[in-house]
Enzyme design. Structure first.
Site, short mmCIF file in Angstrom:
data_model
loop_
_atom_site.label_atom_id
_atom_site.label_comp_id
_atom_site.label_asym_id
_atom_site.label_seq_id
_atom_site.Cartn_x
_atom_site.Cartn_y
_atom_site.Cartn_z
N HIS A 53 38.34 39.32 -97.48
CA HIS A 53 39.57 39.94 -97.98
C HIS A 53 39.63 39.89 -99.52
CE1 HIS A 53 41.53 39.84 -93.98
NE2 HIS A 53 41.08 38.61 -93.87
O1 RIB Z 1 45.46 37.66 -95.47
C1 RIB Z 1 44.27 37.24 -96.13
C2 RIB Z 1 44.59 36.36 -97.28
O2 RIB Z 1 45.16 35.14 -96.80
C3 RIB Z 1 43.34 35.93 -98.07
O3 RIB Z 1 43.70 35.78 -99.41
C4 RIB Z 1 42.98 34.60 -97.48
O4 RIB Z 1 42.34 33.75 -98.43
C5 RIB Z 1 44.33 34.05 -97.16
O5 RIB Z 1 44.84 33.48 -98.35
#
Ligand code: RIB
Ligand code: CA
Length: 315
Positions: free
Chosen positions: A244
């Site tokens: 992500h």
């Molecule tokens: O939804 C994904 C996010 O939430 C990413 O930043 C992961 O590291 C968590 O923080």
């Protein structure tokens, strides 16, 4: 042209991959790393960030920031999906392989380190946010005089059509919706990388093996991602760990790796079932009021390729 960035992180396994990707770029200078609660308590995310920064040879200062959201009580990190995805230590249960940090923690809090770095930067600075937006909101509220030196905010958060903290809220926005509302209402260009784009950027087991063959950095990150990969496969049959947090950095490297769409994005604060949702309005008759651009798709192969190239830059 060199890009100056501050990374606000809740390290975090995918945060670690994003930090590695950024640190490998000749034309990106990380001016500061600021840490927030989110994937874990801020004391844990800060320790993890310091460990990763030293492991990667990053010279930038690291500061601790928000210990909790603006309104809600912080989550209990011992339960829920967090430990299943990021491990109990926030680094895939292999964080002990990295030595304790030796570089002192910055004496500034996160918002003040952001301000100091932006004020002293030779050019405008991009804030890359990969955790809850509490530190970024605190900086924007406390130093409006510096907003003109912020190039843009490139953040991993939200989604136009889904959620992972709840049915309609993504974790980074959902952990602190009030902070997100402050950021989304700020007069600063925003590039938003939400789940619509990030979920497609998974790294397969084979690609993690390739990363491990590049040296001890790749080998560590391969193992660090193991709980993430296992949990995504178990819960959703997903073909790999989802990177992500790398999308804002990948976009800075090569804008063609995602498709951004202008939208009027509002943060739902009061919905009984939808609190923390990023409500995205793409209606063309409103686009002159667009407060952000949001990615709805991404080029997985191109972005994973960036990581395999980047990890070779390290030992
Ligand atoms: O939804 C994904 C996010 O939430 C990413 O930043 C992961 O590291 C968590 O923080
Ligand atoms: Ca994160």
């Amino acid at each position: 042209m060199k890009k100056y960035i501050i990374m606000d992180v809740d390290t975090g396994v995918d945060d670690s991959m994003a930090i590695m990707l950024a640190a490998a770029q000749e034309d990106i200078e990380i001016l500061a790393l600021t840490c927030t609660f989110g994937n874990n308590d801020v004391s844990v995310t800060t320790r993890n960030t310091r460990k990763i920064a030293e492991f990667l040879g990053i010279q930038a200062p690291v500061a601790m920031g928000a210990v909790r959201p603006v309104i809600e009580e912080p989550l209990d990190y011992s339960g829920g999906l967090g430990p299943m995805i990021h491990g109990m230590d926030g680094l895939g249960n292999v964080g002990d392989r990295l030595p304790e940090p030796t570089v002192p923690l910055s004496e500034y809090c996160a918002a003040d380190l952001m301000a100091e770095a932006i004020e002293n930067a030779p050019e405008k600075v991009t804030i890359v946010a990969t955790g809850p937006l509490t530190n970024v909101a605190a900086f924007l509220l406390s130093r409006p005089d510096l907003i003109n030196k912020v190039e843009q905010i490139a953040l991993m958060g939200g989604a136009a059509f889904s959620g992972n903290l709840s049915f309609s809220a993504e974790a980074n926005v959902g952990h602190d919706p009030e902070a997100a509302a402050i950021v989304f209402s700020a007069p600063v260009p925003k590039a938003v990388f939400g789940l619509d784009a990030t979920m497609g950027v998974y790294i397969t087991d084979e690609e993690r093996e390739k990363m491990a063959e590049c040296g001890i950095t790749g080998a560590f990150l391969k193992d660090c991602l193991q709980p993430y990969a296992d949990t995504y496969r178990m819960l959703a049959g997903w073909p790999g760990a989802v990177l992500h947090d790398s999308l804002p950095v990948a976009w800075l490297i090569d804008e063609s790796c995602v498709e951004l769409h202008p939208a009027v994005i509002t943060i739902e604060l009061n919905g009984r079932h939808t609190r923390g949702e990023t409500v995205c309005n793409f209606n063309s008759n409103l686009l002159d009021q667009a407060n952000a651009r949001i990615a709805l798709s991404a080029d997985r192969e191109k972005i994973i390729g960036m990581h395999l190239d980047a990890v070779k830059k390290f030992r």
